[in-house]
Structure formats: structure tokens, C-alpha cells
Design a protein around this motif. Structure first.
Motif, short mmCIF file in Angstrom:
data_model
loop_
_atom_site.label_atom_id
_atom_site.label_comp_id
_atom_site.label_asym_id
_atom_site.label_seq_id
_atom_site.Cartn_x
_atom_site.Cartn_y
_atom_site.Cartn_z
N SER A 68 9.86 7.91 0.86
CA SER A 68 8.92 6.92 1.39
C SER A 68 9.46 5.51 1.24
O SER A 68 10.41 5.26 0.47
CB SER A 68 7.56 7.04 0.69
N ARG A 81 1.39 -0.49 0.05
CA ARG A 81 1.35 0.35 1.25
C ARG A 81 2.55 1.29 1.24
O ARG A 81 3.70 0.85 1.15
CB ARG A 81 1.35 -0.53 2.49
N ARG A 82 2.27 2.59 1.29
CA ARG A 82 3.32 3.60 1.24
C ARG A 82 3.46 4.27 2.60
O ARG A 82 2.50 4.83 3.14
CB ARG A 82 2.99 4.64 0.16
N ARG A 103 0.50 6.48 10.10
CA ARG A 103 -0.46 6.31 9.00
C ARG A 103 0.30 5.92 7.73
O ARG A 103 1.46 6.26 7.54
CB ARG A 103 -1.26 7.60 8.74
N SER A 104 -0.40 5.19 6.87
CA SER A 104 0.16 4.83 5.57
C SER A 104 -0.88 5.12 4.50
O SER A 104 -2.06 5.36 4.79
CB SER A 104 0.56 3.36 5.53
N LEU A 105 -0.45 5.08 3.24
CA LEU A 105 -1.36 5.22 2.10
C LEU A 105 -1.49 3.87 1.42
O LEU A 105 -0.49 3.26 1.02
CB LEU A 105 -0.82 6.25 1.11
N ASP A 106 -2.71 3.38 1.28
CA ASP A 106 -2.97 2.13 0.58
C ASP A 106 -3.35 2.43 -0.87
O ASP A 106 -4.17 3.33 -1.14
CB ASP A 106 -4.10 1.35 1.25
N MET A 107 -2.75 1.68 -1.80
CA MET A 107 -2.92 1.98 -3.22
C MET A 107 -3.10 0.70 -4.03
O MET A 107 -2.53 -0.35 -3.70
CB MET A 107 -1.67 2.72 -3.75
N PHE A 116 -6.00 7.08 -3.43
CA PHE A 116 -5.25 6.51 -2.32
C PHE A 116 -6.06 6.62 -1.04
O PHE A 116 -6.81 7.58 -0.84
CB PHE A 116 -3.91 7.22 -2.14
N VAL A 117 -5.90 5.64 -0.18
CA VAL A 117 -6.64 5.61 1.08
C VAL A 117 -5.66 5.76 2.24
O VAL A 117 -4.71 4.97 2.36
CB VAL A 117 -7.43 4.30 1.22
N SER A 118 -5.88 6.77 3.07
CA SER A 118 -5.05 6.96 4.26
C SER A 118 -5.55 6.05 5.37
O SER A 118 -6.73 6.07 5.72
CB SER A 118 -5.09 8.43 4.72
#
Length: 384
Positions: A68, A81-82, A103-107, A116-118
Motif C-alpha cells: 500500500s 489515507r491508505r 477506494r482508500s482507507l481513512d485512519m 478504519f473507514v472505506s
């Protein structure tokens, strides 16, 4: 070498298996951590710069990992942001590295731990490095993406082969005399190894001097960890053990003023390298002899039978003798289940069927599971 059994010292040593005794890493200003990555994912490099999402540009750091890209904004209110590499499309632009990812994962928004939020991320992102060459970042990210796609299609062994040329230069750490805390010290031995903590391995080199034990981390998986220097006079225990079912682990515990001041669990490439480091510590006069001496399990058992040791302390000493540690999930301490009857409203403590057969491990209580574990063991390289 066997040491005289000291009940008070044994009770103190058993506290290493209490979670309240596990030392935590020092606090950092960065929110990025290896624990934010997938299991087995590696951190390779990071670059300062700005990330433009088409609306605003945020300054921060881009962490390039094996599966990632993680952007950490300088503003702690904004989330990390991942971007999974397998879904990223990269190219070179006039401003830096351009990429898309559906899409990303917010952390860690506002630096608060939370699920984590997609998030849907349409549009093009552009990372403009402050100092590094954009072309070099693009090449590294594309090579890592190819390895990640190979992992999904062809298996982890193929991905490992593709990652090796990228990670090998980052796994080497050096230790020279300039890193000594005191110019009067002499280095007695240097040994490549990995520092083992739960879910994380940090490659590096351990050095034994005439007065201290040093660990110098390599660049791979290094998120800001500095070199460690611990006085040998503070060593209270040096234990050999297993890591990943191989006899390659060494654990060194330090105490200062009655409190744990440090613990290093190290994994070496071979048992011979581990034993060479152990002998160097053993032969260094600054290492207290009591730290090397082993307690007699027979004495511990008799102290437990006389009720001088409580159950927790005795089981902890058994785990310690077996080389187990809270710092290594492959050798995590075992506190056995002793009850077999979980259906009855009350337990008959005089009925042998109430209790588990302690002559067998959990994996051997059921014939099918026993056969499965035996088959796995046969295919395990270097099992001992």
C-alpha cells in the motif's frame, strides 16, 4: 549452570508474563505505525511532499509499503489515507507521481483510534515530493505493485522472490565504534538479527561491548526507532528459546532500580549465530553471572508444592523455561485449560472426567487434530 532458587526473585521474574509489565514503545509525533498495515506487510521508505486530490493540497509524508501507499498529512485533524497498491494505477506527471485508486482507507482522524473507514476516492491524486525524484518513487511503487499482484495470483513465495531485491539493501544495519556510549568500550561481537515484538519484526544488528548491549535497527520497517544501548550491569536474565518453531531466539531482560527498564527479544538466522551471541554475553565480565544461571525446575516445583509460589508464578516460570514470551506471538505463553466439563451446572471435583487429560497437549486430545498437526510438523522446515 544452576543457580540457587530464590522464591522472591522467581516471583519477580514471573511478572514478565503480566501484561502490565510489557513495556510500550515511546510516544512519537508521527501517527503512522506498522500496526496500521496488513499482517506481513513491510514498510520500505517515506517521502516528504504534498498530496493534491484535485481540490486541495495537503503537506505530509508518503509512506511506501509492500502492499500500500499511506499518506500522513501534517495536519493531525486530517486522517491518514491508505491506498492498496493492487488497485492503484500510477504514472509520471509534470508535478510528480499521479495515481488513481477507486477506494482508500481513512485512519486516525484527529489522532483518535477508531475503525478504519472505506472511502470512495474518484479522481486523480498527485504526490509532489519535496526532495526525492518522482521517477524513483514511481519505479519503486510499480515494482511493489507487481509483487503484490503476484502474491494474489501465484502465491506468497513468488511475491517474496520479487520483493527480495527491493528489501535486501534495507535489511542490513551497521554498528561501528562511533555508536559507542563510552569511548573506553570495546566491541566484542556484532550479530545480524531481528528484534521481535508482537506482530512486528525489525531487522538490525546487535552488538555486545565490554559494558553495554546495543541494537541498531536497519532501514526496513524502521518508522523512527533509534538505536538502543542498555548497560550489561542491568541484565537480570538471558534466555534462549524458539522463534517460528526454530531454536534461534534470544531474550535479554534488563532491570534498573527494581523495575524493568528494557527487554530485547531477538531472532537470528541460525541457532549457531544465536549461540555465538549468547556465549559473547556469557563471557563478558560486565554481564552478571546470575543473569546467565538457570533455575532448577525441580526447585520451582517443590516451592510450588510447599505453596511458596502461587499458581500464576509457577506457570510463568514453566513458560519462561520453555522459552515463551509475551513479545513473540509464535511463542506466546500458555496457561492450560484444566476443566473438561463445560455442560454441567456444577462441577464434581472428585470425578476425573471433570478434568482435562494434562498428559496431552490441546492438539492431541482429538485424533483428527493430532493427525493434522503431525502432518503439518512433517512439512515444517528446520522443526525441532
Amino acid at each position: 549452570m544452576s543457580a540457587a532458587f530464590d522464591v522472591q526473585a522467581a516471583t519477580t521474574a514471573a511478572q514478565q508474563f503480566s501484561v502490565t509489565e510489557v513495556p510500550t514503545r515511546s510516544k512519537r509525533t508521527s501517527r503512522f505505525s506498522l500496526y496500521l498495515l496488513e499482517h506481513g506487510e513491510l514498510f520500505l521508505n517515506d517521502y516528504g511532499g504534498g498530496l493534491d486530490d484535485g481540490r486541495t493540497t495537503a503537506s505530509g509524508r508518503l509512506r511506501v509499503c509492500s502492499r500500500s501507499l499511506v499518506f500522513e498529512p501534517a495536519d493531525a485533524r486530517a486522517p491518514l489515507r491508505r491506498f492498496p497498491l493492487k488497485r492503484v494505477e500510477l504514472s509520471l506527471s509534470s508535478d510528480g507521481v499521479a495515481f488513481t485508486c477507486p477506494r482508500s482507507l481513512d485512519m486516525l482522524a484527529n489522532a483518535v483510534p477508531a475503525p478504519f473507514v472505506s472511502v470512495a476516492t474518484p479522481g486523480v491524486f498527485t504526490f509532489s515530493p519535496s526532495h526525492a525524484l518522482a521517477a524513483a518513487i514511481l519505479t519503486l511503487a510499480n515494482d511493489l505493485k507487481d509483487a503484490e499482484l503476484a502474491r494474489e495470483k501465484e502465491g506468497p513465495h513468488v511475491a517474496a522472490a520479487r520483493l527480495a531485491p527491493l528489501t535486501a539493501p534495507l535489511e542490513t544495519a551497521r554498528f561501528d565504534a562511533s555508536a559507542l556510549s563510552d569511548f573506553r568500550e570495546d566491541v566484542r561481537g556484532r550479530f545480524p538479527c531481528e528484534r521481535v515484538t508482537p506482530l512486528v519484526k525489525q531487522p538490525g544488528v546487535v552488538a555486545v561491548s565490554t559494558a553495554r548491549l546495543y541494537f541498531s535497527p536497519a532501514a526496513l520497517n524502521n518508522v523512527g526507532d533509534s538505536a538502543l544501548a542498555m548497560p550489561l550491569a542491568d541484565v537480570v536474565a538471558v534466555r534462549r528459546g524458539r522463534h517460528m518453531m526454530r531454536r534461534v531466539a534470544l531474550e535479554v531482560e534488563f532491570r534498573s532500580r527494581g523495575k524493568r527498564s528494557g527487554l530485547l527479544r531477538l531472532a537470528f538466522a541460525t541457532a549457531n549465530e544465536r549461540d555465538a551471541c549468547f556465549r559473547t554475553l556469557q563471557d563478558t565480565p560486565a554481564t552478571p553471572p546470575r543473569a546467565i544461571a538457570a533455575w532448577s525446575l525441580g526447585d520451582a516445583t517443590r516451592a510450588w508444592q510447599r505453596r511458596e509460589l502461587d499458581n500464576f508464578s509457577y506457570l510463568s516460570l514453566l513458560n519462561r523455561a520453555a522459552g515463551r514470551s509475551l513479545h513473540d506471538l509464535s511463542q506466546y505463553p500458555v496457561f492450560p485449560w484444566v476443566v473438561a466439563d463445560y455442560a454441567s451446572a456444577s462441577l464434581d471435583l472428585d470425578d476425573p472426567k471433570t478434568f482435562r487429560d494434562l498428559s496431552k497437549p490441546m492438539g492431541a486430545l482429538d485424533a483428527r487434530r493430532l493427525n493434522n498437526f503431525r502432518e503439518r510438523y512433517r512439512h515444517m522446515p528446520g522443526a525441532a
